[in-house]
Design a protein around this motif. Structure first.
Motif, mmCIF file in Angstrom:
data_model
loop_
_atom_site.group_PDB
_atom_site.id
_atom_site.type_symbol
_atom_site.label_atom_id
_atom_site.label_comp_id
_atom_site.label_asym_id
_atom_site.label_seq_id
_atom_site.Cartn_x
_atom_site.Cartn_y
_atom_site.Cartn_z
ATOM 1 N N ARG A 219 0.547 -0.914 0.088
ATOM 2 C CA ARG A 219 -0.060 -0.077 0.245
ATOM 3 C C ARG A 219 0.610 0.818 0.293
ATOM 4 O O ARG A 219 0.224 2.384 0.241
ATOM 5 N N TYR A 262 -7.517 2.422 -1.663
ATOM 6 C CA TYR A 262 -8.518 2.318 -2.158
ATOM 7 C C TYR A 262 -9.378 3.287 -3.362
ATOM 8 O O TYR A 262 -10.106 4.096 -2.909
ATOM 9 N N ILE A 281 -15.090 -0.379 -0.560
ATOM 10 C CA ILE A 281 -13.534 0.469 -1.276
ATOM 11 C C ILE A 281 -14.038 1.487 0.487
ATOM 12 O O ILE A 281 -12.071 1.041 0.995
ATOM 13 N N ASN A 285 -10.243 1.189 2.929
ATOM 14 C CA ASN A 285 -9.685 2.813 3.560
ATOM 15 C C ASN A 285 -9.642 2.799 4.816
ATOM 16 O O ASN A 285 -8.585 3.675 4.843
#
Ligand SMILES: [Zn+2]
Length: 320
Positions: A219, A262, A281, A285
């Motif tokens: 990430r 994301y 999503i 996050n």
């Protein structure tokens, strides 16, 4: 994954560019351009293997580097809409220019300062009021240098550190803001910067933080941008780089959230609708936020800031 490099653009990098430790190095991550980021077990440097050739890397440093030419738009992050120099001038007026507060925390009165990779020289200009005796900037971008000479009237030179031929110990302070991560032979470059520094002098280094990658792994936001970078440093790798030159870390800290968000499939709907339509999503996050919000405090913020000092008395050669 995006296609950036052709097979002929890439060469293997079997040993660490900082300490020359040979393979094996563990692969820590893969960037969006498909290049592996490896970690040196000896000095903790993260480096690319394979790495683009000098010619391939050189293609990104066009005159339009800061204004988002066709190469940069996809691979670096600068865009034509971004008023790079205008934004720096506004930051200069607001006192928020990158690097200013770190340098302003030092006593600059009567000091000679070299900024390597000075771009338009705005940072050097911001230091003028703090009483330095001499300000010198080096950069390879002619457009930025021209802008700086016209706006700030400083000694800004179109040159590289290797060919500038400064005298030994010529400067009290050497500044490298977002520079080292662009350098393939980082050990030789650091040695040359160290040679220019007076005993007792200070180095100010800002660079992407390799420790942030070790925390966030896939990430880490730098895996997705600034694809002209060839290495990533941490406090540990800088400590190792400075040691042979009698340069030690005086202060270090990190700043900024280190992970990529994301992306929602569309941003052109209201925030609430996005949450309702794509809750996974939003949840992913949120989980990332909980995992990585503390990164700065753990020294793993996305950007590393380091102040190093050269020993006033150089170590004797026979004691090294
Ligand atoms: Zn190494």
């Amino acid at each position: 994954m995006i296609s950036v490099w052709s097979a002929t653009d890439l060469i293997p990098q079997p040993s660490c560019p900082a300490c020359s430790a040979p393979a094996p190095h563990r692969k820590s991550a893969v960037r969006i351009d498909g290049l592996g980021v490896k970690r040196c077990p000896q000095c903790a440097l993260l480096f690319l293997d394979p790495v683009p050739t000098d010619e391939a890397i050189g293609e990104c440093y066009t005159a339009e580097y800061y204004s988002g030419d066709s190469w940069n738009r996809r691979r670096i992050g600068y865009t034509p809409e971004w008023d790079y120099h205008g934004e720096r001038e506004r930051a200069l007026i607001n006192g928020t220019l990158l690097g200013h507060s770190a340098l302003a925390s030092l006593d600059l009165r009567g000091k000679s300062i070299l900024e390597i990779g000075c771009s338009d020289g705005a940072l050097l200009f911001s230091l003028k009021q703090l009483g330095p005796s001499r300000l010198v900037g080096l950069d390879v971008n002619q457009v930025a240098l021209k802008y700086g000479r016209e706006h700030f009237g400083l000694d800004l030179r179109h040159d590289t550190l290797r060919t500038a031929n400064f005298a030994p110990s010529e400067f009290d302070i050497v500044v490298m803001i977002d520079v080292l991560e662009h350098i393939k032979d980082v050990a030789a470059f650091f040695a040359e910067a160290a040679r220019c520094l007076k005993p007792g002098g200070v180095m100010v280094i800002f660079t992407p933080n390799a420790s942030a990658l070790m925390l966030t792994r896939r990430r880490w936001s730098y895996l997705n941008r600034c694809l002209e970078h060839v290495c990533y440093l941490s406090v540990e790798s800088l400590r190792r780089l400075g040691s042979p030159h009698g340069i030690v870390i005086e202060r270090s800290w990190s700043e900024g959230y280190p992970a990529m968000e994301y992306p929602y499939r569309t941003y052109r709907i209201p925030r609430l609708a996005r949450l309702l339509l794509q809750p996974h999503i939003a949840l992913a996050n949120r989980v990332n936020r909980l995992r990585f919000d503390h990164a700065e405090k753990r020294g793993a913020g996305v950007e590393l800031r380091v102040i190093m000092r050269r020993a006033a008395m150089l170590p004797r050669v026979d004691s090294l």
